[in-house]
Each structure stands twice: as C-alpha cells, then as structure tokens.
Design a protein around this motif. Sequence first.
Motif, PDB file in Angstrom:
ATOM      1  N   THR A 105     -59.840 -18.800  47.161  1.00 23.45           N
ATOM      2  CA  THR A 105     -59.122 -18.918  45.888  1.00 23.45           C
ATOM      3  C   THR A 105     -58.581 -17.574  45.439  1.00 23.45           C
ATOM      4  OG1 THR A 105     -60.464 -20.817  45.204  1.00 23.45           O
ATOM      5  CG2 THR A 105     -59.346 -19.605  43.465  1.00 23.45           C
TER       6      THR A 105
ATOM      7  N   GLY B 266     -49.160 -21.322  43.146  1.00 24.79           N
ATOM      8  CA  GLY B 266     -49.322 -22.270  42.046  1.00 24.79           C
ATOM      9  C   GLY B 266     -48.563 -23.559  42.292  1.00 24.79           C
ATOM     10  N   GLN B 267     -48.224 -24.228  41.204  1.00 19.55           N
ATOM     11  CA  GLN B 267     -47.539 -25.516  41.258  1.00 19.55           C
ATOM     12  C   GLN B 267     -46.263 -25.415  42.082  1.00 19.55           C
ATOM     13  OE1 GLN B 267     -48.268 -28.510  39.990  1.00 19.55           O
ATOM     14  NE2 GLN B 267     -50.037 -28.068  38.684  1.00 19.55           N
TER      15      GLN B 267
ATOM     16  N   SER C 225     -56.230 -26.219  45.856  1.00 18.59           N
ATOM     17  CA  SER C 225     -55.967 -27.312  44.922  1.00 18.59           C
ATOM     18  C   SER C 225     -56.344 -26.905  43.502  1.00 18.59           C
ATOM     19  CB  SER C 225     -56.748 -28.562  45.343  1.00 18.59           C
ATOM     20  OG  SER C 225     -56.307 -29.032  46.595  1.00 18.59           O
TER      21      SER C 225
ATOM     22  N   GLY D 119     -53.537 -25.534  41.617  1.00 18.60           N
ATOM     23  CA  GLY D 119     -52.360 -26.385  41.486  1.00 18.60           C
ATOM     24  C   GLY D 119     -51.483 -26.385  42.716  1.00 18.60           C
TER      25      GLY D 119
ATOM     26  N   THR E 278     -50.360 -27.360  46.570  1.00 20.27           N
ATOM     27  CA  THR E 278     -50.443 -28.578  47.373  1.00 20.27           C
ATOM     28  C   THR E 278     -50.888 -28.241  48.788  1.00 20.27           C
ATOM     29  OG1 THR E 278     -48.678 -29.648  46.115  1.00 20.27           O
ATOM     30  CG2 THR E 278     -49.162 -30.542  48.303  1.00 20.27           C
TER      31      THR E 278
ATOM     32  N   ASP F 257     -52.514 -36.111  49.015  1.00 18.95           N
ATOM     33  CA  ASP F 257     -51.851 -34.907  49.500  1.00 18.95           C
ATOM     34  C   ASP F 257     -51.102 -35.202  50.795  1.00 18.95           C
ATOM     35  OD1 ASP F 257     -52.639 -33.031  47.495  1.00 18.95           O
ATOM     36  OD2 ASP F 257     -54.676 -33.084  48.317  1.00 18.95           O
TER      37      ASP F 257
END
Length: 372
Positions: A65, A74-75, A94, A97, A99, A329
Amino acid sequence: MSIPFIDLQAQRKVLGEKVSLAIQAVLDRGDFIQGQAVRTFETELAEFTGAAHVVSCANGTDALTLVGMAENLGQGDAVFVPSFTFVATAEAFSLLGVTPVFVDVQPDTYNMDPASLKQAIIDAKQSGLSPRMVVAVDLFGQPADYDQITIIAKENDLIVLADGAQSLGGEVKAKKVGTLADYTTTSFFPAKPLGCYGDGGAIFCENGEKAALLTSLAQHGKGTEKYDNVRIGLNSRLDSLQAAILSVKLSVFAEELDKRQVVADRYTNALHNLVTTPFVKDGYRSAWAQYTLRLENRDALKAHLAERGIPTAVYYPMPLNKQTGYQNDPVVSTGVAASELAAQEVLSLPMHPYLESDVQDQIITAVQDFYG
C-alpha cells in the motif's frame, strides 16, 4: 511423533540465547518505537540484498500500500496482479481505490505470464483505465520473469513492483530479490523464510527521494517537524523488538537458504518420477518458502498424508478472480485458466531449514506409498 509444517522451535534452539539477548538489549534501552534496532536491521538488510534503500514497516500488506501511495495511485488507475496469489497483493491497492486487473500465471513457475500481462494492458486501456503498475509476485520463493516483465512495463510506461513476500533470499543471475524491480516489498510474517515473532514488512528501492517519501508515509506523513505532517500517511512502523529478532535471524539466513535448497533437492530427486515437482528456471534461485507438488488427485494425497501425521497446505485453493470480494474486478480477456487449474492441483509439503533427513524420508516414503 507430530511433524510440524514449519518448525520455528527448531530454529529457536539453533539461535540459542542470541534472540533473548537481542530482546533484552531493546528492553534495557527502552527505545521500543523506531529505536536503534530498526535502523541497524534496515542497514543489514540493505547490505544482504544489495538494495540502495530499505524502509521497514508494520507488515507486508502495508508495504504494498505504501508503494501505491508513494506513486499516487488512485481511482481510475489499474495495477496488474496475478490471479494466483494471496489476497494482500490486490487488497493493498483496492484500499486506495485502484482497480486490480487479474493476469494469468505460467503453469510451471506459477508466476505472472508476460503474454497474459500484455493482453491485460490492452484490455485496461480499452476499458478506460489508466495502467500504472505491474505487481509481480514471486510465488513459493522463485522470482518472477523480471526481464520480460520489465520490457513490457517500459513499453507501456509502467512501474514494476516485486511482491517478494515469499522470495527474500532468492536470486536471478546472482542478483538478489530486492534489486530486481523499481520497488520490492517483503513480509516478515513468522512463516516466511525470514520471519519475526510477530509481524513486519519492508520496502526496497534504489531512489533515495522515494525512500524518504516512503519513510514519511509510513509514519503518518511526517515532515521535518514532529507535529507538522505534510501528507496523508499510515501508522506502519516495524517495532524495535521485532527488528532485533530479525537481525539475529538474518545472521543465519544465508545458511538457512542453503539448507532449504538441500531439502528441496532431496524431495525432487525422490519424487520427480511420480508427481510434478517444482520447476526452477536456469539462473534462478528460489528461497523455497514452499515446496509445492502438483497433481490431479490433490485431495486424495492430502488425506493420505494426514492419516500418517504429515501436514500439508494448499496455497491457494481459490484464485483472486473467484473470491467474493474481487469478483467485480476485471480479468484479462484471454482468461486465467492456468491460475484456476493450479488452485485445484497444488499441494505443499513441510519445508523449513531444520527438516531432519529421517523426517524427510518419512514424508517421501508416504508420498511414494500413495503411488504404490
């Protein structure tokens, strides 16, 4: 006599009073958080691997992480993860955020398949995701094919992260794990080749600025002033007691790796004509976190060995794309058939440096008896 799957007590006897003395030294100093033992261990681990920088943290999941945070993932971003691995490899991203895009593995090494990775990158771009990072896992102790993975990553401007939770001590052409990718992470969970008596993790990298950023992120995003936190971070520190224990264990780690190789060779020499035994590529050295057989009637052999008091383990019975939390996912368009089949066929035998030859003979004989 009960046979342990991993015998930490045998190692404890070999280390003798060294662990107790190391713990006592921390108790005497009272520097329990970010103390002298932590800095010493980080330096020793950098010397062992040849990595320019080592940043310790609370566990192997946080290590992953923290790398994602350091790269501002991020997203809308995609990371490419093998489907056949422990959940932490996907979970760590995850949480940010990001994928995870599931990639297949090679059927012989169980590591990421470069051809599958190529297709997954195409798929991710077509779906509107922004490819950012490849997270290659060194499953069971053998490093992934970083030569091919790095070529693909450079072609697509991707960062390469080696998840070395099981492979610390492994090598590719004499280069140690910790120096094979842009970042490497590892875990010091007690059952790992280099494990502590609690939990811990570390990140390896060559870039000094990234190492400083990771250090800040692991300590609440601290700046130069104690109470001026300049970014959002985590509370993820390796404590001094665990670092002291790891330093003692690191002092015998090279010898233990050699002993693991001896055990693996004895298994392979005795069993390769009966069952599919591990394949190690030329120029590669496995850390032998696990010794994993492959066979169609896996559960029958598992039951047969259990009747004889021999423990086994299945790593892993379900690929990530089949797990409830990750079913939404994306999966590479060519599928992950090798991952799904491996989950049905793998079986790991007891493996540790202190597995006595007579006990190993007992295990080998039991497997041979299964095949008549």
